[in-house]
Design a protein around this motif. Structure first.
Motif, PDB file in Angstrom:
ATOM      1  N   ALA A   1      42.703  29.346  48.699  1.00 23.71           N
ATOM      2  CA  ALA A   1      41.970  30.308  49.137  1.00 23.71           C
ATOM      3  C   ALA A   1      40.607  30.091  49.725  1.00 23.71           C
ATOM      4  O   ALA A   1      40.166  30.644  50.846  1.00 23.71           O
ATOM      5  N   LEU A   2      39.687  29.312  49.010  1.00 24.47           N
ATOM      6  CA  LEU A   2      38.555  28.868  49.619  1.00 24.47           C
ATOM      7  C   LEU A   2      38.571  28.084  50.730  1.00 24.47           C
ATOM      8  O   LEU A   2      38.014  28.113  51.840  1.00 24.47           O
ATOM      9  N   LEU A  33      42.234  37.799  48.452  1.00 25.68           N
ATOM     10  CA  LEU A  33      42.839  36.862  48.666  1.00 25.68           C
ATOM     11  C   LEU A  33      43.209  35.695  47.529  1.00 25.68           C
ATOM     12  O   LEU A  33      44.052  35.357  47.206  1.00 25.68           O
ATOM     13  N   VAL A  34      42.141  35.720  46.826  1.00 29.85           N
ATOM     14  CA  VAL A  34      42.097  34.895  45.395  1.00 29.85           C
ATOM     15  C   VAL A  34      43.121  35.666  44.573  1.00 29.85           C
ATOM     16  O   VAL A  34      43.798  35.052  43.862  1.00 29.85           O
ATOM     17  N   LEU A  91      33.807  36.701  47.547  1.00 25.72           N
ATOM     18  CA  LEU A  91      33.522  35.972  46.155  1.00 25.72           C
ATOM     19  C   LEU A  91      32.720  34.450  46.690  1.00 25.72           C
ATOM     20  O   LEU A  91      33.261  33.837  47.626  1.00 25.72           O
ATOM     21  N   PRO A  92      31.663  33.784  46.020  1.00 26.39           N
ATOM     22  CA  PRO A  92      31.320  32.612  46.170  1.00 26.39           C
ATOM     23  C   PRO A  92      32.390  31.763  45.637  1.00 26.39           C
ATOM     24  O   PRO A  92      33.094  32.105  44.993  1.00 26.39           O
ATOM     25  N   VAL A 100      36.986  30.475  42.101  1.00 27.54           N
ATOM     26  CA  VAL A 100      37.860  29.519  41.066  1.00 27.54           C
ATOM     27  C   VAL A 100      37.995  30.002  39.749  1.00 27.54           C
ATOM     28  O   VAL A 100      39.036  30.180  39.199  1.00 27.54           O
ATOM     29  N   ALA A 101      36.920  30.327  39.169  1.00 27.11           N
ATOM     30  CA  ALA A 101      36.809  31.041  37.867  1.00 27.11           C
ATOM     31  C   ALA A 101      37.849  32.153  37.702  1.00 27.11           C
ATOM     32  O   ALA A 101      38.554  32.435  36.910  1.00 27.11           O
ATOM     33  N   LEU A 102      37.669  33.122  38.721  1.00 25.68           N
ATOM     34  CA  LEU A 102      38.352  34.378  38.795  1.00 25.68           C
ATOM     35  C   LEU A 102      39.921  34.175  38.929  1.00 25.68           C
ATOM     36  O   LEU A 102      40.767  34.607  38.330  1.00 25.68           O
TER      37      LEU A 102
END
Length: 324
Positions: A178-179, A191-192, A215-216, A221-223
């Motif tokens: 996603a990133l 997207l995440v 999202l940063p 990643v955490a989410l």
């Protein structure tokens, strides 16, 4: 004007670069038409040491030192500095100078300049990208190591460890996908969510809805890992373990609290699965990750509710931390 000098000026004025010449005293005695077009000044203003008036103040001393030391040693030089363009913009020039002789005697220097601003910016961006990539690789390796250790501690056997750890690695990979789609600077919440839940999404089983939220990288990643843990638990014990079970993931626009802080509330709600028998007695990695690690990484809060009708999770995401 001698014919040779006239030919030189004709050639220099039509060259695709900025050309200059200095006499043995270091004073400039010629600049070509492209130079004057660039600076927007007259030839009289540029000759002698007038050209140095356009050099950026932060580059002036370094530029002058390189120029004079090379001149005194009669050696070629190459340097970069900012020169003010006719519109006031500072542009990076690559300036190359070389001594020349006439009849065996030192006669001064010839030099040429080209505008390398875009190239320098591209190189700077490349260096920044390499540094950022190195940082992300180190962070990713740290996350993988932590996941491996936590999964080992919460696995009763090697057979249990393997699928659990592999699933978390895949969740980490999907978060990075996603990133990657957004250039590694950040990505969207939707997207995440869709990447994290892709292995479990079936028509009518999971609904995802909400406005655009960015999202940063760390938060994404955490989410992504957190949503994987929720989905995995739902498949094993919750709503996704039965055909009638459903999951609803939704969020709204940012809301401001009494202290002026803006928040997004992200909600995970399960229904139609087996009755929930309260909070599990054994606090697994997924629960610890949601209530501890995720809350710290997103600088927000996570609440788990093991309601009889289905697990509910509320995540409070700060909109001012790059989550707007």
């Amino acid at each position: 004007m001698p014919e040779g000098d006239a030919r030189f000026r004709l050639l220099a004025d039509n060259a695709p670069v900025m050309v200059w010449r200095a006499d043995p005293s270091k004073a400039c005695d010629f600049v070509n038409r492209p130079w004057l077009d660039f600076t927007g000044r007259t030839v009289e203003q540029e000759l002698g040491f007038g050209w140095a008036e356009g050099v950026h103040p932060d580059d002036f001393d370094r530029c002058l030192t390189i120029y004079t030391e090379a001149f005194d040693a009669r050696r070629p030089f190459s340097m970069q500095y900012r020169l003010r363009r006719h519109d006031g913009a500072w542009r990076w020039l690559l300036d190359n100078g070389r001594p020349y002789e006439i009849a065996g005697r030192f006669a001064g220097y010839f030099g040429s300049c080209i505008d390398v601003t875009e190239m320098k910016q591209a190189l700077d961006q490349r260096d920044e990208l390499v540094a950022e990539l190195t940082h992300r690789i180190k962070n990713t390796l740290a996350v993988v190591a932590a996941m491996a250790e936590q999964t080992r501690r919460n696995s009763r056997s090697a057979e249990e460890f393997h699928p659990n750890f592999l699933g978390r690695l895949h969740a980490l990979s999907r978060a990075h996908d996603a990133l990657f789609r957004q250039g590694w600077t950040g990505t969207t919440l939707e997207l995440v969510a869709r990447e994290a839940l892709a292995p479990h999404i079936e028509p009518g089983r999971i609904s995802i809805a909400g406005p655009d939220v960015t999202l940063p990288a760390n938060g994404a990643v955490a989410l992504g890992i957190a949503l994987h843990e929720l989905a995995t638990n739902a498949v094993k014990h919750g709503a996704l373990s039965t055909d009638a079970g459903r999951v609803r993931l939704f969020w709204g626009e940012a809301e401001t609290d009494g202290e002026g802080q803006a928040w997004h509330l992200l909600r995970w709600e399960e229904s139609g699965g087996p009755p929930v028998q309260g909070r599990p007695g054994r606090r697994g990695m997924g629960t610890r990750l949601l209530e501890g690690g995720l809350a710290g990484q997103i600088r927000g809060a996570v609440t788990l509710d093991f309601a009889p009708g289905g697990v509910r999770c509320t995540m409070r995401l700060p909109a001012t931390q790059g989550l707007a």
